[in-house]
Motif scaffolding. Structure first.
Motif, PDB file in Angstrom:
ATOM      1  N   THR A   1      21.274  42.468  69.059  1.00 22.29           N
ATOM      2  CA  THR A   1      20.744  41.207  68.536  1.00 22.29           C
ATOM      3  C   THR A   1      19.495  40.859  69.340  1.00 22.29           C
ATOM      4  O   THR A   1      19.571  40.611  70.545  1.00 22.29           O
ATOM      5  CB  THR A   1      21.786  40.081  68.704  1.00 22.29           C
ATOM      6  OG1 THR A   1      22.981  40.479  68.037  1.00 22.29           O
ATOM      7  CG2 THR A   1      21.277  38.770  68.120  1.00 22.29           C
ATOM      8  N   VAL A   2      18.361  40.885  68.663  1.00 21.56           N
ATOM      9  CA  VAL A   2      17.098  40.571  69.338  1.00 21.56           C
ATOM     10  C   VAL A   2      17.008  39.054  69.545  1.00 21.56           C
ATOM     11  O   VAL A   2      17.348  38.286  68.653  1.00 21.56           O
ATOM     12  CB  VAL A   2      15.898  41.057  68.481  1.00 21.56           C
ATOM     13  CG1 VAL A   2      14.581  40.699  69.151  1.00 21.56           C
ATOM     14  CG2 VAL A   2      15.986  42.550  68.245  1.00 21.56           C
TER      15      VAL A   2
ATOM     16  N   SER B   1      25.812  32.759  76.874  1.00 23.92           N
ATOM     17  CA  SER B   1      25.902  34.215  76.728  1.00 23.92           C
ATOM     18  C   SER B   1      25.074  34.842  77.831  1.00 23.92           C
ATOM     19  O   SER B   1      24.289  34.167  78.484  1.00 23.92           O
ATOM     20  CB  SER B   1      25.313  34.665  75.397  1.00 23.92           C
ATOM     21  OG  SER B   1      25.918  34.010  74.334  1.00 23.92           O
ATOM     22  N   ARG B   2      25.245  36.133  78.000  1.00 27.11           N
ATOM     23  CA  ARG B   2      24.329  36.844  78.889  1.00 27.11           C
ATOM     24  C   ARG B   2      23.322  37.612  78.024  1.00 27.11           C
ATOM     25  O   ARG B   2      23.580  37.931  76.872  1.00 27.11           O
ATOM     26  CB  ARG B   2      25.117  37.784  79.802  1.00 27.11           C
ATOM     27  CG  ARG B   2      25.936  36.984  80.814  1.00 27.11           C
ATOM     28  CD  ARG B   2      26.372  37.838  81.983  1.00 27.11           C
ATOM     29  NE  ARG B   2      27.421  38.768  81.607  1.00 27.11           N
ATOM     30  CZ  ARG B   2      27.861  39.737  82.414  1.00 27.11           C
ATOM     31  NH1 ARG B   2      27.313  39.913  83.607  1.00 27.11           N
ATOM     32  NH2 ARG B   2      28.835  40.536  82.029  1.00 27.11           N
TER      33      ARG B   2
ATOM     34  N   MET C   1      13.720  40.441  74.815  1.00 28.28           N
ATOM     35  CA  MET C   1      15.087  40.079  75.202  1.00 28.28           C
ATOM     36  C   MET C   1      16.063  40.374  74.079  1.00 28.28           C
ATOM     37  O   MET C   1      15.701  40.318  72.895  1.00 28.28           O
ATOM     38  CB  MET C   1      15.128  38.588  75.542  1.00 28.28           C
ATOM     39  CG  MET C   1      16.263  38.225  76.473  1.00 28.28           C
ATOM     40  SD  MET C   1      16.413  36.449  76.632  1.00 28.28           S
ATOM     41  CE  MET C   1      15.851  36.221  78.269  1.00 28.28           C
ATOM     42  N   CYS C   2      17.279  40.709  74.444  1.00 27.89           N
ATOM     43  CA  CYS C   2      18.338  40.826  73.453  1.00 27.89           C
ATOM     44  C   CYS C   2      19.655  40.365  74.069  1.00 27.89           C
ATOM     45  O   CYS C   2      19.743  40.211  75.303  1.00 27.89           O
ATOM     46  CB  CYS C   2      18.442  42.261  72.915  1.00 27.89           C
ATOM     47  SG  CYS C   2      18.979  43.451  74.142  1.00 27.89           S
ATOM     48  N   LEU C   3      20.626  40.182  73.210  1.00 22.64           N
ATOM     49  CA  LEU C   3      21.936  39.722  73.667  1.00 22.64           C
ATOM     50  C   LEU C   3      22.624  40.837  74.455  1.00 22.64           C
ATOM     51  O   LEU C   3      22.599  42.003  74.035  1.00 22.64           O
ATOM     52  CB  LEU C   3      22.756  39.379  72.420  1.00 22.64           C
ATOM     53  CG  LEU C   3      23.940  38.448  72.577  1.00 22.64           C
ATOM     54  CD1 LEU C   3      23.506  37.095  73.125  1.00 22.64           C
ATOM     55  CD2 LEU C   3      24.607  38.258  71.199  1.00 22.64           C
ATOM     56  N   PHE C   4      23.231  40.486  75.565  1.00 19.17           N
ATOM     57  CA  PHE C   4      24.030  41.458  76.326  1.00 19.17           C
ATOM     58  C   PHE C   4      25.373  41.614  75.619  1.00 19.17           C
ATOM     59  O   PHE C   4      26.029  40.627  75.299  1.00 19.17           O
ATOM     60  CB  PHE C   4      24.245  40.950  77.751  1.00 19.17           C
ATOM     61  CG  PHE C   4      25.043  41.891  78.606  1.00 19.17           C
ATOM     62  CD1 PHE C   4      24.442  42.982  79.216  1.00 19.17           C
ATOM     63  CD2 PHE C   4      26.415  41.696  78.787  1.00 19.17           C
ATOM     64  CE1 PHE C   4      25.182  43.853  80.000  1.00 19.17           C
ATOM     65  CE2 PHE C   4      27.158  42.569  79.566  1.00 19.17           C
ATOM     66  CZ  PHE C   4      26.538  43.649  80.178  1.00 19.17           C
TER      67      PHE C   4
ATOM     68  N   LYS D   1      10.966  31.879  78.289  1.00 17.32           N
ATOM     69  CA  LYS D   1      10.143  31.886  77.078  1.00 17.32           C
ATOM     70  C   LYS D   1      11.001  32.210  75.851  1.00 17.32           C
ATOM     71  O   LYS D   1      10.539  32.121  74.720  1.00 17.32           O
ATOM     72  CB  LYS D   1       9.044  32.961  77.169  1.00 17.32           C
ATOM     73  CG  LYS D   1       8.161  32.845  78.381  1.00 17.32           C
ATOM     74  CD  LYS D   1       7.083  31.829  78.170  1.00 17.32           C
ATOM     75  CE  LYS D   1       6.162  31.770  79.385  1.00 17.32           C
ATOM     76  NZ  LYS D   1       5.391  30.530  79.411  1.00 17.32           N
ATOM     77  N   PHE D   2      12.239  32.647  76.093  1.00 17.53           N
ATOM     78  CA  PHE D   2      13.086  33.094  74.981  1.00 17.53           C
ATOM     79  C   PHE D   2      14.198  32.087  74.705  1.00 17.53           C
ATOM     80  O   PHE D   2      14.620  31.332  75.589  1.00 17.53           O
ATOM     81  CB  PHE D   2      13.684  34.470  75.315  1.00 17.53           C
ATOM     82  CG  PHE D   2      12.657  35.560  75.389  1.00 17.53           C
ATOM     83  CD1 PHE D   2      12.328  36.302  74.260  1.00 17.53           C
ATOM     84  CD2 PHE D   2      11.980  35.831  76.580  1.00 17.53           C
ATOM     85  CE1 PHE D   2      11.357  37.299  74.321  1.00 17.53           C
ATOM     86  CE2 PHE D   2      11.017  36.830  76.651  1.00 17.53           C
ATOM     87  CZ  PHE D   2      10.701  37.562  75.526  1.00 17.53           C
ATOM     88  N   GLU D   3      14.651  32.134  73.465  1.00 19.08           N
ATOM     89  CA  GLU D   3      15.640  31.163  72.958  1.00 19.08           C
ATOM     90  C   GLU D   3      17.055  31.590  73.358  1.00 19.08           C
ATOM     91  O   GLU D   3      17.652  32.434  72.691  1.00 19.08           O
ATOM     92  CB  GLU D   3      15.526  31.172  71.431  1.00 19.08           C
ATOM     93  CG  GLU D   3      16.188  30.043  70.718  1.00 19.08           C
ATOM     94  CD  GLU D   3      15.250  28.865  70.522  1.00 19.08           C
ATOM     95  OE1 GLU D   3      15.375  27.920  71.305  1.00 19.08           O
ATOM     96  OE2 GLU D   3      14.401  28.927  69.612  1.00 19.08           O
ATOM     97  N   THR D   4      17.575  31.047  74.432  1.00 17.49           N
ATOM     98  CA  THR D   4      18.938  31.402  74.833  1.00 17.49           C
ATOM     99  C   THR D   4      19.867  30.225  74.548  1.00 17.49           C
ATOM    100  O   THR D   4      19.434  29.084  74.573  1.00 17.49           O
ATOM    101  CB  THR D   4      18.997  31.707  76.347  1.00 17.49           C
ATOM    102  OG1 THR D   4      18.450  30.584  77.063  1.00 17.49           O
ATOM    103  CG2 THR D   4      18.219  32.948  76.698  1.00 17.49           C
TER     104      THR D   4
END
Ligand SMILES: Nc1ncnc2c1ncn2[C@@H]1O[C@H](COP(=O)(O)OP(=O)(O)O)[C@@H](O)[C@H]1O
Ligand SMILES: [Mg+2]
Length: 378
Positions: free
Chosen positions: A92-93, A46-47, A125-128, A14-17
């Motif tokens: 970073t969200v 990215s993770r 979610m956020c950036l690892f 559901k999230f923009e990766t």
């Protein structure tokens, strides 16, 4: 509840990766904190960190996520202006993919920041941040210093942040509100324990006035309100491989309050030579070395930017927060152990005694604590 791999993947999608998602697994030892790491592959892969947000503790997850978005955007600007790395020096969200959002979610000003699944659980979610290190315990003066530096820098980056934040946990560290709960709890005497607690209740009563006096200074603006983190433990700071602070994470509790509460809470946990529930009170002490290290690290980022009233009351905030914890453990014991999980009968009373010993240790060393603050505030 446990989610299958397929369910977790569907949520992550559901999230923009950048890159397509190839795997997801729990971070750390199992499903305890509901944190997952999401792997992607492809160009710019990215993770990511996917988290189930605890909506029992945070009833307003959308408000909480909005706070996080505002605060991280502000810090990102600061980091970029200073020539730092905005992908490593602030969280970073990750936003929702617009095509997965309902019309109602699109109307919600925080709708792009979280996903609510069919069980009513909230996900974000956020950036690892690659190559980062966390520590579970601040057990050396150097780590204590770094912890203070991390929180101090976080506060410094937000010192000119003026947008009002949502109050995501009501009455946090507000002793006026705690006393009203306390009075009710004593009157109710739900577990019939009050009669055996004259001494402990005396500890609370005899300090009530000085604690209210501190909080009145916050209420009347003598002590200013700033952005505070409210969960300053060392595991909420990411370090690089050289041991330098990268950024502060776990921003769920970020709100407006006095920055002294962050200081006091860190001192309560970092400097205790014993355990929070130590049965052997001889173990419990406030370590002056750890106090010195944290204060030095914190003030290295904040000196010159705190008001006289903040400097004047910094050391007291450690007593305030520790006192509040004594009160909360004792109140829960009086209520019949409803709030804190207990491992054995009387656990809350053991905690009360151990935190009270810590408070006494702070009281005995108060003059020295004030001197240390003065020294590093120069
Ligand atoms: N963006 C991130 N990059 C790297 N590691 C992270 C990130 N977010 C969380 N972690 C790791 O996951 C742990 C738990 O995350 P945190 O947000 O603190 O959740 P909790 O509420 O369970 O404490 C952190 O202590 C850290 O080790
Ligand atoms: Mg954490």
């Amino acid at each position: 509840m446990n989610y299958t791999q397929e369910e977790l993947l569907a949520i992550a999608q559901k999230f923009e990766t950048t890159g397509s998602i190839t795997g997801i697994k729990p971070l750390g030892p199992g499903f305890i904190n509901d944190t997952f790491i999401v792997k992607t592959e492809g160009r710019d892969a990215s993770r990511y960190i996917l988290q189930r947000k605890n909506h029992l503790i945070f009833p307003d997850v959308p408000g909480m996520m909005k706070n996080i978005e505002l605060v991280t955007a502000h810090i990102r600007k600061k980091v970029t202006e200073a020539g730092g790395d905005p992908l490593r020096e602030v969280l970073t969200v990750t936003c929702r993919k617009p095509e997965t959002m309902t019309a109602m979610e699109k109307e919600d000003p925080a709708g792009h920041l979280y996903y609510k699944d069919e069980h009513g659980n909230y996900w974000a979610m956020c950036l690892f941040i690659e190559g980062s290190v966390t520590y579970e315990k601040a057990d050396t003066p150097l780590l204590c210093y770094k912890g203070g530096e991390g929180i101090g820098r976080f506060q410094a980056q937000l010192s000119d942040f003026t947008t009002p934040l949502n109050e995501t946990i009501k009455g946090f560290h507000n002793i006026r509100w705690r006393f009203s709960q306390w009075d009710e709890s004593i009157a109710r005497d739900a577990a019939g324990r009050v009669k055996d607690l004259a001494e402990e209740i005396g500890w609370i009563d005899s300090r009530r006035e000085e604690m209210m006096a501190f909080w009145c200074m916050v209420e009347n603006g003598t002590i200013p309100t700033r952005v505070t983190h409210n969960d300053t433990k060392i595991s909420n700071i990411l370090f690089d491989d050289k041991g330098d602070v990268l950024c502060v994470i776990d921003l769920d509790t970020c709100m407006s309050s006095t920055s002294l509460n962050d200081f006091g809470d860190a001192i309560r946990s970092y400097t205790n030579t014993g355990a929070e529930d130590d049965r052997n009170l001889d173990n419990v002490n406030m370590s002056p070395d750890m106090f010195k290290a944290y204060t030095q690290g914190y003030l290295s980022q904040r000196k010159g930017n705190l008001t006289d009233s903040e400097i004047e009351n910094l050391a007291f905030s450690a007593r305030y927060i520790t006192y509040e914890q004594v009160l909360r453990f004792l109140m829960d014991y009086i209520d019949g152990d409803k709030y804190y999980k207990t491992a054995y009968p009387g656990h809350n009373l053991v905690r009360t005694h151990a935190q009270y010993r810590l408070l006494q240790s702070m009281e005995a060393q108060y003059a020295a604590m004030k001197n240390i603050v003065e020294e590093y505030a120069k």
